[in-house]
Design an enzyme around this catalytic site. Structure first.
Site, PDB file in Angstrom:
ATOM      1  N   ARG A   1       0.845  -1.204   0.000  1.00 58.41           N
ATOM      2  CA  ARG A   1       0.000   0.000   0.000  1.00 58.41           C
ATOM      3  C   ARG A   1       0.874   1.245   0.000  1.00 58.41           C
ATOM      4  O   ARG A   1       0.525   2.270  -0.607  1.00 58.41           O
ATOM      5  CB  ARG A   1      -0.905   0.003   1.236  1.00 58.41           C
ATOM      6  CG  ARG A   1      -1.743   1.268   1.416  1.00 58.41           C
ATOM      7  CD  ARG A   1      -2.736   1.479   0.314  1.00 58.41           C
ATOM      8  NE  ARG A   1      -3.588   0.318   0.090  1.00 58.41           N
ATOM      9  CZ  ARG A   1      -4.519   0.235  -0.848  1.00 58.41           C
ATOM     10  NH1 ARG A   1      -4.719   1.257  -1.681  1.00 58.41           N
ATOM     11  NH2 ARG A   1      -5.230  -0.870  -0.998  1.00 58.41           N
TER      12      ARG A   1
ATOM     13  N   ASN B   1      -2.376  -3.702   8.677  1.00 59.08           N
ATOM     14  CA  ASN B   1      -3.388  -4.724   8.440  1.00 59.08           C
ATOM     15  C   ASN B   1      -3.733  -4.848   6.958  1.00 59.08           C
ATOM     16  O   ASN B   1      -2.937  -4.470   6.108  1.00 59.08           O
ATOM     17  CB  ASN B   1      -4.615  -4.543   9.320  1.00 59.08           C
ATOM     18  CG  ASN B   1      -4.950  -5.869  10.006  1.00 59.08           C
ATOM     19  OD1 ASN B   1      -5.377  -6.808   9.355  1.00 59.08           O
ATOM     20  ND2 ASN B   1      -4.702  -5.957  11.306  1.00 59.08           N
TER      21      ASN B   1
ATOM     22  N   HIS C   1      -5.549  -3.488   4.571  1.00 58.09           N
ATOM     23  CA  HIS C   1      -5.405  -2.397   3.601  1.00 58.09           C
ATOM     24  C   HIS C   1      -3.942  -2.054   3.379  1.00 58.09           C
ATOM     25  O   HIS C   1      -3.536  -1.723   2.260  1.00 58.09           O
ATOM     26  CB  HIS C   1      -6.184  -1.163   4.066  1.00 58.09           C
ATOM     27  CG  HIS C   1      -6.423  -0.157   2.985  1.00 58.09           C
ATOM     28  ND1 HIS C   1      -5.640   0.969   2.833  1.00 58.09           N
ATOM     29  CD2 HIS C   1      -7.344  -0.110   1.992  1.00 58.09           C
ATOM     30  CE1 HIS C   1      -6.082   1.666   1.803  1.00 58.09           C
ATOM     31  NE2 HIS C   1      -7.110   1.039   1.268  1.00 58.09           N
ATOM     32  N   CYS C   2      -3.136  -2.161   4.428  1.00 59.16           N
ATOM     33  CA  CYS C   2      -1.715  -1.824   4.337  1.00 59.16           C
ATOM     34  C   CYS C   2      -0.933  -2.785   3.450  1.00 59.16           C
ATOM     35  O   CYS C   2       0.093  -2.405   2.885  1.00 59.16           O
ATOM     36  CB  CYS C   2      -1.078  -1.837   5.724  1.00 59.16           C
ATOM     37  SG  CYS C   2      -1.869  -0.794   6.953  1.00 59.16           S
ATOM     38  N   ILE C   3      -1.386  -4.035   3.344  1.00 59.62           N
ATOM     39  CA  ILE C   3      -0.621  -5.042   2.610  1.00 59.62           C
ATOM     40  C   ILE C   3      -1.183  -5.291   1.214  1.00 59.62           C
ATOM     41  O   ILE C   3      -0.766  -6.236   0.541  1.00 59.62           O
ATOM     42  CB  ILE C   3      -0.536  -6.366   3.389  1.00 59.62           C
ATOM     43  CG1 ILE C   3      -1.918  -7.012   3.532  1.00 59.62           C
ATOM     44  CG2 ILE C   3       0.109  -6.136   4.752  1.00 59.62           C
ATOM     45  CD1 ILE C   3      -1.867  -8.456   4.053  1.00 59.62           C
TER      46      ILE C   3
END
Length: 368
Positions: free
Chosen positions: A94, A354, A356-358
């Site tokens: 992300r 989490n 969304h970050c990955i």
């Protein structure tokens, strides 16, 4: 592949909202032992579960290092998941991958922001980070998409959310932090966002979630559900260090108007926990100079807002927490046309983020 010297806005491109149609979602395979415990094996299982959940709705491409390619390919045993070999420093696509932009003629391009591991030498989470700074370029090379590079502007994809209709939400805590773009004023930062994402209105929340290692990324705190509606991480507990942050954000959101002049509808999403790493989980992380130490006394920045919208689905984290069911119900109410899929998110949270970050969505081309 071209590298335009203009800006996306000047060329007729804009950043689409996350709910607009996707061509695929990108991920990066985790392995860094000074961030992911036990050599990354628990995190790899968690990432594989996320990838397979997304693959039910759209294609997934996972980038893996040469040393992990065979392992990743074996564990990602799904016909809708492609694995490509790309070196990186860690797995937060992300923030390291391209922010894709589209026009109304069927073209897709990418913005390659400068990356300094969330702060460089003033609070950054690891060094070196040059391979992560190359991830966006490599993805765009693979996809044969034109690349806009901002060599003198640092930004992570998790620090912004857009509604696809001209409005962007971010946090002062992150974008105005001296460890990102100290040479730029707020007005200059806004100008860059407008030029590269084609937004008109920027809503500045004061802070993100308490103890967020990224300096308060908005994607862990507040996100768009559709134009004019947002989800906000929330607590009514006045003793929770997030309480004042939530109150301040709500005030800003209630007083704001978007680019279309609309007042915002705010859906409150409970914050799980408080959640902490166990001593055993912390002991499983390698101790390396320059990386982020793990401490079981430090609260984790767990959030149900850190989900991904995919084609027909919502991929959201669960934490084996009493609030999991409430979070699912809220997501299903806010996204009635989507199937809500909850995937265990604790291992990803232990690494500092989490779902969304990955993940990083690549929009599908579209013509007006």
């Amino acid at each position: 592949m071209s590298n335009p010297t203009s800006t996306p806005r000047a060329d007729g491109f804009r950043m689409p909202a996350e709910w607009e149609p996707h061509e695929q979602t990108w991920m990066v395979w985790p392995e860094r032992p000074d961030n992911w415990r036990n050599g990354g094996k628990p995190a790899q299982a968690a990432f594989a579960a996320v990838a397979k959940a997304i693959a039910r709705f759209e294609p997934v491409t996972v980038c893996a290092s040469a040393g992990q390619y065979e392992n990743a390919r074996a564990r990602l045993d799904d016909g809708n998941i492609r694995v490509v070999e790309i070196s990186s420093d860690d797995a937060w696509v992300r923030d390291t991958g391209p922010t894709f932009v589209i026009d109304d003629k069927g073209d897709v391009r990418g913005v390659d922001w400068g990356f300094n591991a969330w702060g460089g030498f003033e609070g950054g989470l690891y060094f070196p980070w040059q391979r992560d700074d190359q991830v966006a370029r490599k993805i765009l090379e693979i996809e044969r998409r034109a690349r806009y590079r901002t060599d003198d502007f640092v930004l992570e994809g998790g620090s912004i959310h857009v509604d696809g209709e001209g409005t962007l939400i971010t946090t002062e805590e992150c974008l105005l932090n001296h460890n990102r773009n100290p040479h730029l004023s707020q007005a200059e930062i806004e100008r860059t966002l407008r030029d590269y994402l084609a937004v008109e209105s920027i809503i500045w929340l004061p802070n993100g979630l308490y103890n967020d290692e990224t300096d308060g990324h908005v994607d862990n705190f507040c996100c768009y559900a559709r134009p004019g509606e947002v989800l906000l991480a929330w607590t009514d507990d006045q003793d929770d260090p997030n309480y004042l942050r939530c109150q301040a954000a709500l005030r800003v959101l209630e007083e704001s108007r978007d680019a279309k002049g609309r007042k915002l509808v705010v859906h409150k999403m409970p914050i799980p926990g408080p959640l902490y790493a166990t001593q055993e989980e912390c002991d499983g992380v390698d101790i390396v100079e320059g990386s982020q130490p793990r401490d079981p006394s430090i609260r984790l920045a767990g959030s149900y807002v850190n989900f991904l919208i995919v084609n027909g689905g919502i991929i959201a984290p669960s934490f084996d927490d009493p609030k999991d069911a409430e979070a699912r119900a809220i997501l299903q109410r806010v996204f009635p046309e989507h199937e809500v899929v909850m995937v265990p998110g604790r291992e990803i949270l232990l690494g500092g983020g989490n779902i969304h970050c990955i993940t990083q969505q690549q929009p599908a081309p579209r013509k007006a």
